[in-house]
Design an enzyme around this catalytic site. Sequence first.
Site, PDB file in Angstrom:
ATOM      1  N   ARG A 154     139.342 -15.983  36.355  1.00 39.53           N
ATOM      2  CA  ARG A 154     138.201 -15.293  36.946  1.00 39.53           C
ATOM      3  C   ARG A 154     138.571 -13.904  37.446  1.00 39.53           C
ATOM      4  O   ARG A 154     139.402 -13.744  38.329  1.00 39.53           O
ATOM      5  CB  ARG A 154     137.629 -16.106  38.105  1.00 39.53           C
ATOM      6  CG  ARG A 154     136.457 -15.391  38.734  1.00 39.53           C
ATOM      7  CD  ARG A 154     135.903 -16.134  39.922  1.00 39.53           C
ATOM      8  NE  ARG A 154     134.966 -15.282  40.609  1.00 39.53           N
ATOM      9  CZ  ARG A 154     133.733 -15.647  40.933  1.00 39.53           C
ATOM     10  NH1 ARG A 154     133.305 -16.837  40.654  1.00 39.53           N
ATOM     11  NH2 ARG A 154     132.948 -14.821  41.555  1.00 39.53           N
ATOM     12  N   ASP A 191     131.299 -17.427  36.488  1.00 38.50           N
ATOM     13  CA  ASP A 191     130.734 -17.742  37.792  1.00 38.50           C
ATOM     14  C   ASP A 191     130.085 -19.116  37.658  1.00 38.50           C
ATOM     15  O   ASP A 191     129.254 -19.315  36.764  1.00 38.50           O
ATOM     16  CB  ASP A 191     129.663 -16.677  38.081  1.00 38.50           C
ATOM     17  CG  ASP A 191     129.341 -16.537  39.549  1.00 38.50           C
ATOM     18  OD1 ASP A 191     130.089 -17.077  40.383  1.00 38.50           O
ATOM     19  OD2 ASP A 191     128.331 -15.882  39.851  1.00 38.50           O
ATOM     20  N   ARG A 209     131.904 -10.291  35.987  1.00 34.69           N
ATOM     21  CA  ARG A 209     132.823 -11.408  36.193  1.00 34.69           C
ATOM     22  C   ARG A 209     133.023 -12.207  34.915  1.00 34.69           C
ATOM     23  O   ARG A 209     132.121 -12.283  34.084  1.00 34.69           O
ATOM     24  CB  ARG A 209     132.377 -12.304  37.349  1.00 34.69           C
ATOM     25  CG  ARG A 209     131.070 -13.004  37.229  1.00 34.69           C
ATOM     26  CD  ARG A 209     129.834 -12.384  37.876  1.00 34.69           C
ATOM     27  NE  ARG A 209     129.952 -11.603  39.079  1.00 34.69           N
ATOM     28  CZ  ARG A 209     129.792 -12.092  40.314  1.00 34.69           C
ATOM     29  NH1 ARG A 209     129.511 -13.344  40.523  1.00 34.69           N
ATOM     30  NH2 ARG A 209     129.867 -11.286  41.347  1.00 34.69           N
ATOM     31  N   ASP A 241     127.910 -21.725  39.903  1.00 27.00           N
ATOM     32  CA  ASP A 241     127.198 -21.863  41.175  1.00 27.00           C
ATOM     33  C   ASP A 241     126.613 -23.264  41.305  1.00 27.00           C
ATOM     34  O   ASP A 241     125.897 -23.719  40.402  1.00 27.00           O
ATOM     35  CB  ASP A 241     126.042 -20.855  41.250  1.00 27.00           C
ATOM     36  CG  ASP A 241     126.508 -19.418  41.424  1.00 27.00           C
ATOM     37  OD1 ASP A 241     127.584 -19.216  42.022  1.00 27.00           O
ATOM     38  OD2 ASP A 241     125.801 -18.506  40.958  1.00 27.00           O
TER      39      ASP A 241
HETATM   40  N1  ROI Z   1     123.012 -11.045  36.725  1.00 28.78           N
HETATM   41  C1  ROI Z   1     122.710 -11.848  35.697  1.00 28.78           C
HETATM   42  N2  ROI Z   1     121.813 -11.430  34.790  1.00 28.78           N
HETATM   43  N3  ROI Z   1     123.283 -13.069  35.528  1.00 28.78           N
HETATM   44  C2  ROI Z   1     124.190 -13.535  36.418  1.00 28.78           C
HETATM   45  O1  ROI Z   1     124.715 -14.651  36.245  1.00 28.78           O
HETATM   46  C3  ROI Z   1     124.530 -12.733  37.516  1.00 28.78           C
HETATM   47  N4  ROI Z   1     125.426 -13.149  38.454  1.00 28.78           N
HETATM   48  C4  ROI Z   1     125.720 -12.431  39.517  1.00 28.78           C
HETATM   49  C5  ROI Z   1     125.083 -11.077  39.769  1.00 28.78           C
HETATM   50  C6  ROI Z   1     126.185 -10.049  39.924  1.00 28.78           C
HETATM   51  C7  ROI Z   1     124.275 -11.171  41.042  1.00 28.78           C
HETATM   52  N5  ROI Z   1     124.211 -10.668  38.700  1.00 28.78           N
HETATM   53  C8  ROI Z   1     123.902 -11.474  37.649  1.00 28.78           C
HETATM   54  O2  ROI Z   1     126.563 -12.909  40.402  1.00 28.78           O
END
Ligand code: ROI
Length: 162
Positions: A82, A94, A91, A96
């Site tokens: 990461r 990610d 990144r 979540d």
């Molecule tokens: N924007 C998009 N389109 N998809 C994401 O998964 C995503 N993840 C984030 C931030 C930087 C807020 N923007 C994102 O963490």
Amino acid sequence: MRVFIGLGSNLESPLEQIKTAVNDMQLMLETEFIACSSLYKSPPMGPQDQPDYINAVIELDTELAPHLLLDQLQQIEQQHGRIRKRHWGERTLDLDLLVYGDVIIHDERLTVPHPGIATRAFVLYPLAELDEQLVIPGCGKVKQLVKLCPRDGLQQVEKIGL
Ligand code: ROI
């Protein structure tokens, strides 16, 4: 417990990152893989001078307590090397924790349901694909939330996930 995990990547071959992360999550202890949404491409939310994202949502049935599940997710993020260059920036991977059954958590490590869940197209559309009838604790039914949420350039890139 029935849980939903959001996946996002915009570095180092995002499609591959997402597919291998789904694979990794299928191998987690005490956890059964239920389904994966289609894969979507979405313009960045946050700074615009970064690549588009690939996003998806997966559904799992897990015996792991929320913080142990979070440990596993963070371990997978680390395995993917990461990189996170800046706040709200690009990144490699990610993961979540979006929804953990009907549980609400607010502590220093975790906010569940995920704070962005009700307004982010790249979370709501794949989630609706998995279960339109899902009720997000404190936010309402996915079917209603998705109706209120513009697509914001979200595009399906691969039909049904894996
Ligand atoms: N924007 C998009 N389109 N998809 C994401 O998964 C995503 N993840 C984030 C931030 C930087 C807020 N923007 C994102 O963490």
